[in-house]
Design a protein around this motif. Structure first.
Motif, PDB file in Angstrom:
ATOM      1  N   ASP A 144       0.825  -1.205   0.000  1.00  0.00           N
ATOM      2  CA  ASP A 144       0.000   0.000   0.000  1.00  0.00           C
ATOM      3  C   ASP A 144       0.865   1.263   0.000  1.00  0.00           C
ATOM      4  N   LYS A 147       2.153   1.836  -3.473  1.00  0.00           N
ATOM      5  CA  LYS A 147       1.150   2.431  -4.361  1.00  0.00           C
ATOM      6  C   LYS A 147       0.915   3.902  -4.058  1.00  0.00           C
ATOM      7  N   LEU A 148       0.818   4.203  -2.759  1.00  0.00           N
ATOM      8  CA  LEU A 148       0.585   5.595  -2.349  1.00  0.00           C
ATOM      9  C   LEU A 148       1.714   6.501  -2.831  1.00  0.00           C
ATOM     10  N   MET A 149       2.959   6.029  -2.639  1.00  0.00           N
ATOM     11  CA  MET A 149       4.114   6.859  -2.981  1.00  0.00           C
ATOM     12  C   MET A 149       4.196   7.073  -4.486  1.00  0.00           C
ATOM     13  N   GLN A 150       3.851   6.017  -5.252  1.00  0.00           N
ATOM     14  CA  GLN A 150       3.854   6.169  -6.717  1.00  0.00           C
ATOM     15  C   GLN A 150       2.861   7.243  -7.145  1.00  0.00           C
ATOM     16  N   ALA A 151       1.761   7.362  -6.367  1.00  0.00           N
ATOM     17  CA  ALA A 151       0.723   8.320  -6.720  1.00  0.00           C
ATOM     18  C   ALA A 151       0.966   9.681  -6.082  1.00  0.00           C
TER      19      ALA A 151
END
Lengths: 266, 272
Positions: A144, A147-151
Motif C-alpha cells: 500500500d 502504491k501511495l508513494m507512486q501516486a
C-alpha cells in the motif's frame, strides 16, 4: 539490581539494536509483496522494531459514577497506543530509520487487571540524502505504501482517536424496551454511540491536523457500548489510521492505473 | 512498475522532503476517509476528492410480531422496522455529507449489530466516504441529495470510466414468516423426497417482494438500472421460520451515450 528508567530502552533491547547497526542481518516483518512494494517506493528494511507497555487498569472506586470510570478507561486506551508507538519510534530512530511500515497493534489482557499494548513494525530507510525529522509511522503494509508513494502521497504518522462517555438513561429503560413496545428508535443509546464516535473521529482528525498532514486513511473504527446497571449507558469508540501528506504537484491525481484482468478464478 | 521508471528515484527524495518540511499545525485541507489505499487512489483517479468519513447511526427497538403458526405471511411490522431504522442511519449519513458539501458518498457499508443493551435492540450503522468531483457537474440525484453507492472504489472507478454515474443506494426488504408444515402433511411426507410447496412459495414471494421494492426505489430516482445487487437472507434473531430478505444495489444513470472502456490487459498471477 540497578533501577532503570522505564522510558529508556532495556539493555537487552539496546544490545539487539546495536547488533543491527554493525553489520548484522537486517530483519523485516514485511511479506514478500510488501517488501517489493517498499522497494518500489525506494525503501530498504533495516530491522523490525517494537514498542510495548503494560498498564494496570485503574478503578475509580465502586461508588464513583460510570462517567469517571469510562473516562479513565478511554484515557488508558489512548495512553497505551501512544506509549507503545513512542517506544517503537524510539527504536526506529536508534536504527537511523526514516519510517516504519506495516505497524500492528495487539492488546492483550493480563489476568483482568492489566493490559499489554504491543506495536510491531518494520523500520525502513529511504534511498535519499534528505531525512525526515522523525521517522514516519504507518499501519499500511508495504504494498500500500508503494502504491501511495507512486501516486504522490507519503504516510506521516499513525493517528489514534479514542473517546469514552457515559450517560444517564433512567427515563427510558426498561419501559421503552419491553417486548410489546413496538418499533422505535431508542434515543439515549443512539445519542451515546453517535457522540462517542463523533468525539473519537474529531480526536483522530485533530491528530492529523496537528502534524500538518493533508488527510487520514482510517484502518479501523469500532465502538463498544454497554449498559451500566439499569440507569446508564456507556461506550468507548476508537478510530485508528494513518495520516498522509501529498507531495505530487497540481490538483489532479496522476493517472497511471494499468487496467488488468487477473486470470485466476475469483 | 518497480525499477524501470526513471522517476522512481525521485519518489523517495520528494517524499522525504515533504516530511522534512512539514510543520505541526500547518493549515491544510484536511480529509479523512474510510477507503483502503486501492480505493482511495482509484477514487482520486476517477476525478473525485475525498472530503471526509461520514456516518449515521440509529439504535432501534424492533417490535414484536406473532406469525400465525401455519400461515405464510409477511411480518409487516418487522419489515417496517428494518426499513425505518436503515432509513434513519442513511439519512443521518447523508446529512453529514451535505454539511461537507459533498457530491456523493462512496463505499457505503450498511451494517446491523445487535447490542448488549437488550434482545430486541440493534444498531443500524451507515458508514461511507463523502467525495466531491474535481470538475463541477450534476452529480446529486433528483432529490437534491448527494449520491450514495455501496460499490467498492474499484467498481466505482470502472463505473465512471464506462460512462455511468451512481444515483443512490436502493433497497428493498421483506421480513417473512414461513408456515410450519401441518401434522398430516408432515406424516405424509416422512421418508420421501418431495417438494414442500408452501416453503417454496414463501421463499419465492419474500424475495420477489424485496426485489420489487428495490425496483420501486430505483424508479423513483429515475435510474437506468441497478448494479451490484445483493440479495441476502438475514435470519437475525427471529428463529428459524422468520427471515429478512434484503435486496440492495446501486441505481445508476448514464453520463454519456457510448459506454466503451479500454480493453483490459489480461494477466496471469502466479499466486492463488
Amino acid at each position: 539490581m540497578p533501577k532503570r528508567d522505564v522510558r529508556s530502552r532495556s539493555p537487552i533491547g539496546q544490545a539487539r539494536l546495536d547488533r543491527f547497526s554493525v553489520s548484522g542481518p537486517k530483519t523485516s516483518l514485511l511479506s514478500v509483496p510488501g517488501a517489493v512494494g517498499a522497494e518500489a517506493a525506494g525503501f530498504t528494511p533495516v530491522g523490525d522494531v517494537m514498542g510495548s507497555v503494560v498498564h494496570q487498569t485503574g478503578w475509580a472506586g465502586p461508588s464513583t459514577w460510570a462517567a469517571d470510570q469510562i473516562k479513565l478507561l478511554a484515557e488508558l486506551l489512548y495512553r497505551g497506543y501512544a506509549t507503545a508507538l513512542d517506544r517503537l519510534e524510539e527504536e526506529a530512530t536508534a536504527l537511523g530509520a526514516d519510517g516504519v511500515l506495516g505497524i500492528e497493534f495487539t492488546i492483550t489482557s493480563l489476568d483482568d487487571v492489566a493490559q499489554e499494548f504491543v506495536a510491531l513494525g518494520t523500520a525502513v530507510r529511504a534511498a535519499t540524502d534528505r531525512r525526515p525529522r522523525r521517522p514516519f509511522t504507518t499501519f499500511l503494509p508495504g504494498q500500500d505504501v508503494g502504491k501511495l508513494m507512486q501516486a504522490g502521497w507519503v504516510p506521516v504518522r499513525v493517528a489514534v482517536g479514542v473517546a469514552g462517555q457515559a450517560m444517564f438513561d433512567k427515563y427510558h429503560r426498561p419501559s421503552q424496551t419491553r417486548v410489546w413496545a413496538g418499533n422505535f428508535e431508542v434515543d439515549m443509546p443512539t445519542k451515546l454511540v453517535t457522540d462517542v464516535r463523533a468525539a473519537a473521529r474529531a480526536e483522530f482528525a485533530r491528530e492529523i491536523g496537528d502534524c500538518g498532514a493533508d488527510g487520514g486513511i482510517v484502518s479501523d473504527m469500532n465502538v463498544q457500548a454497554w449498559p451500566v446497571h439499569d440507569y446508564a449507558v456507556a461506550g468507548i469508540a476508537t478510530v485508528i489510521g494513518t495520516a498522509i501528506a501529498r507531495f505530487h504537484e497540481g490538483r489532479t491525481a496522476p493517472t497511471s492505473a494499468l487496467k488488468i484482468l487477473p486470470l485466476n478464478r475469483f | 512498475m518497480t525499477t524501470a521508471d526513471p522517476a522512481g528515484q525521485r519518489i523517495p527524495e520528494d517524499a522525504m522532503r515533504r516530511l522534512a518540511e512539514m510543520k505541526p499545525g500547518q493549515k491544510t485541507s484536511l480529509f479523512t476517509s474510510d477507503l483502503s489505499v486501492n480505493e482511495f487512489l482509484l477514487v482520486r483517479e476517477a476525478g473525485f476528492r475525498p472530503l471526509g468519513l461520514v456516518l449515521g447511526s440509529s439504535i432501534y427497538h424492533v417490535g414484536f410480531q406473532m406469525g400465525r403458526w401455519s400461515k405464510n405471511q409477511e411480518m409487516d411490522r418487522l419489515s417496517q422496522a428494518m426499513y425505518h431504522a436503515r432509513e434513519l442511519a442513511m439519512s443521518r449519513m447523508e446529512a453529514e455529507a451535505d454539511v461537507l458539501g459533498a457530491d456523493g458518498i462512496v463505499a457505503v457499508r450498511l451494517e446491523i449489530e445487535f447490542k448488549e443493551f437488550g434482545n430486541d435492540l440493534a444498531e443500524f450503522v451507515a458508514v461511507g466516504t463523502a467525495v466531491k468531483a474535481d470538475e463541477p457537474g450534476e452529480w446529486r440525484n433528483n432529490t437534491g441529495k448527494p449520491f450514495t453507492s455501496d460499490l467498492s472504489g474499484q467498481d466505482f472507478w470502472t463505473l465512471v470510466q464506462a460512462g455511468y454515474a451512481p444515483l443512490g443506494m436502493v433497497m428493498g426488504t421483506c421480513v417473512y414468516h414461513i408456515a410450519h408444515q401441518g401434522f398430516r402433511q408432515m406424516m405424509g411426507n416422512i421418508g420421501q423426497n418431495v417438494e414442500i410447496p408452501q416453503y417454496t412459495e414463501a421463499l419465492y414471494d419474500a424475495r420477489e417482494l424485496a426485489m420489487s421494492r428495490m425496483q420501486a426505489e430505483a424508479e423513483q430516482l429515475e435510474a437506468e438500472g441497478i448494479v451490484g445487487v445483493q440479495l441476502l437472507s438475514l435470519p437475525h434473531r427471529w428463529g428459524g421460520h422468520t427471515t429478512e430478505f434484503f435486496a440492495i444495489g446501486t441505481a445508476v444513470k448514464p453520463l454519456r451515450a457510448d459506454h466503451h472502456i479500454a480493453k483490459p490487459q489480461l494477466v496471469l498471477p502466479l499466486t492463488d
